[in-house]
Design a protein around this motif. Structure first.
Motif, PDB file in Angstrom:
ATOM      1  N   LYS A  53       0.837  -1.193   0.000  1.00  0.00           N
ATOM      2  CA  LYS A  53       0.000   0.000   0.000  1.00  0.00           C
ATOM      3  C   LYS A  53       0.879   1.252   0.000  1.00  0.00           C
ATOM      4  O   LYS A  53       1.807   1.367   0.812  1.00  0.00           O
ATOM      5  N   TYR A  63      -8.040   2.830  -7.509  1.00  0.00           N
ATOM      6  CA  TYR A  63      -8.118   3.068  -6.061  1.00  0.00           C
ATOM      7  C   TYR A  63      -7.628   1.852  -5.290  1.00  0.00           C
ATOM      8  O   TYR A  63      -8.403   1.202  -4.595  1.00  0.00           O
ATOM      9  N   THR A  65      -6.508  -0.517  -2.533  1.00  0.00           N
ATOM     10  CA  THR A  65      -6.682  -0.459  -1.087  1.00  0.00           C
ATOM     11  C   THR A  65      -6.595  -1.858  -0.496  1.00  0.00           C
ATOM     12  O   THR A  65      -6.869  -2.849  -1.174  1.00  0.00           O
ATOM     13  N   CYS A  66      -6.237  -1.922   0.742  1.00  0.00           N
ATOM     14  CA  CYS A  66      -6.152  -3.199   1.451  1.00  0.00           C
ATOM     15  C   CYS A  66      -7.549  -3.656   1.859  1.00  0.00           C
ATOM     16  O   CYS A  66      -8.396  -2.833   2.210  1.00  0.00           O
ATOM     17  N   GLY A  67      -7.780  -4.954   1.810  1.00  0.00           N
ATOM     18  CA  GLY A  67      -9.005  -5.528   2.344  1.00  0.00           C
ATOM     19  C   GLY A  67     -10.224  -5.444   1.450  1.00  0.00           C
ATOM     20  O   GLY A  67     -11.333  -5.679   1.923  1.00  0.00           O
ATOM     21  N   SER A  68     -10.069  -5.135   0.182  1.00  0.00           N
ATOM     22  CA  SER A  68     -11.227  -4.989  -0.700  1.00  0.00           C
ATOM     23  C   SER A  68     -11.499  -6.222  -1.558  1.00  0.00           C
ATOM     24  O   SER A  68     -12.470  -6.247  -2.308  1.00  0.00           O
ATOM     25  N   ALA A  69     -10.671  -7.255  -1.451  1.00  0.00           N
ATOM     26  CA  ALA A  69     -10.826  -8.442  -2.309  1.00  0.00           C
ATOM     27  C   ALA A  69     -11.734  -9.488  -1.669  1.00  0.00           C
ATOM     28  O   ALA A  69     -11.838  -9.599  -0.446  1.00  0.00           O
ATOM     29  N   ASP A  70     -12.384 -10.233  -2.524  1.00  0.00           N
ATOM     30  CA  ASP A  70     -13.238 -11.363  -2.146  1.00  0.00           C
ATOM     31  C   ASP A  70     -12.846 -12.478  -3.108  1.00  0.00           C
ATOM     32  O   ASP A  70     -13.225 -12.441  -4.278  1.00  0.00           O
ATOM     33  N   ARG A 113     -10.622 -14.810   6.746  1.00  0.00           N
ATOM     34  CA  ARG A 113     -10.039 -13.530   6.330  1.00  0.00           C
ATOM     35  C   ARG A 113      -8.521 -13.592   6.420  1.00  0.00           C
ATOM     36  O   ARG A 113      -7.966 -14.241   7.304  1.00  0.00           O
ATOM     37  N   ASP A 116      -5.187  -8.669   5.813  1.00  0.00           N
ATOM     38  CA  ASP A 116      -5.739  -7.376   5.403  1.00  0.00           C
ATOM     39  C   ASP A 116      -7.263  -7.354   5.424  1.00  0.00           C
ATOM     40  O   ASP A 116      -7.871  -6.391   4.977  1.00  0.00           O
ATOM     41  N   ASN A 117      -7.867  -8.424   5.934  1.00  0.00           N
ATOM     42  CA  ASN A 117      -9.327  -8.578   5.992  1.00  0.00           C
ATOM     43  C   ASN A 117      -9.983  -8.856   4.644  1.00  0.00           C
ATOM     44  O   ASN A 117     -11.196  -8.670   4.495  1.00  0.00           O
ATOM     45  N   ASN A 118      -9.198  -9.284   3.653  1.00  0.00           N
ATOM     46  CA  ASN A 118      -9.812  -9.775   2.419  1.00  0.00           C
ATOM     47  C   ASN A 118     -10.594 -11.026   2.777  1.00  0.00           C
ATOM     48  O   ASN A 118     -10.173 -11.814   3.636  1.00  0.00           O
TER      49      ASN A 118
END
Length: 127
Positions: A53, A63, A65-70, A113, A116-118
């Motif tokens: 990041k 954009y 960002t960390c944690g936005s992946a699924d 998770r 990064d909370n992905n």
């Protein structure tokens, strides 16, 4: 044009070493170093390139960002064993074994998770 498959994708992460440790220890991915000392996680015929990041490689997402992946991964290991392995490694499960629909049929999935909370989904196709 017709697309055949995914070669790689990119995750923007807060800590590359922590991400490498999680995916190699928990999911059994292989760490790869390439290019100008860049890092990736390899599995099957695919890889996930890692961008730190604030130090993303151009061109990049608009954009990052960390944690936005699924992400959903198909495992050779049955999901019951995956659940047991996660428990043994003290990895919290977001959702237990649930029925879902994958790209080519019904799947059974476990959710967790990453650092990064992905959201990570580990699945088996129902035979």
């Amino acid at each position: 044009m017709q697309i055949k498959s995914i070669d790689h994708l990119v995750l923007t992460v807060a800590d590359i070493e922590q991400t490498l440790a999680f995916y190699t220890r928990v999911l059994g991915f292989r760490e790869e170093t390439f290019g100008d000392n860049r890092k990736a996680l390899c599995f099957g015929n695919q890889k996930i390139n890692l961008h730190l990041k604030g130090q993303e490689i151009d061109p990049k997402a608009a954009y990052p960002t960390c944690g936005s992946a699924d992400l959903c991964f198909i495992a050779d290991t049955d999901v019951e064993t995956v659940m047991q392995e996660l428990k043994e490694k003290n990895i919290p499960v977001v959702a237990g074994i649930v029925d879902r629909t994958g790209a080519v049929g019904k799947i059974r999935s476990v959710y967790l998770r990453d650092p990064d909370n992905n959201l990570i989904e580990i699945s088996n196709y129902v035979r």
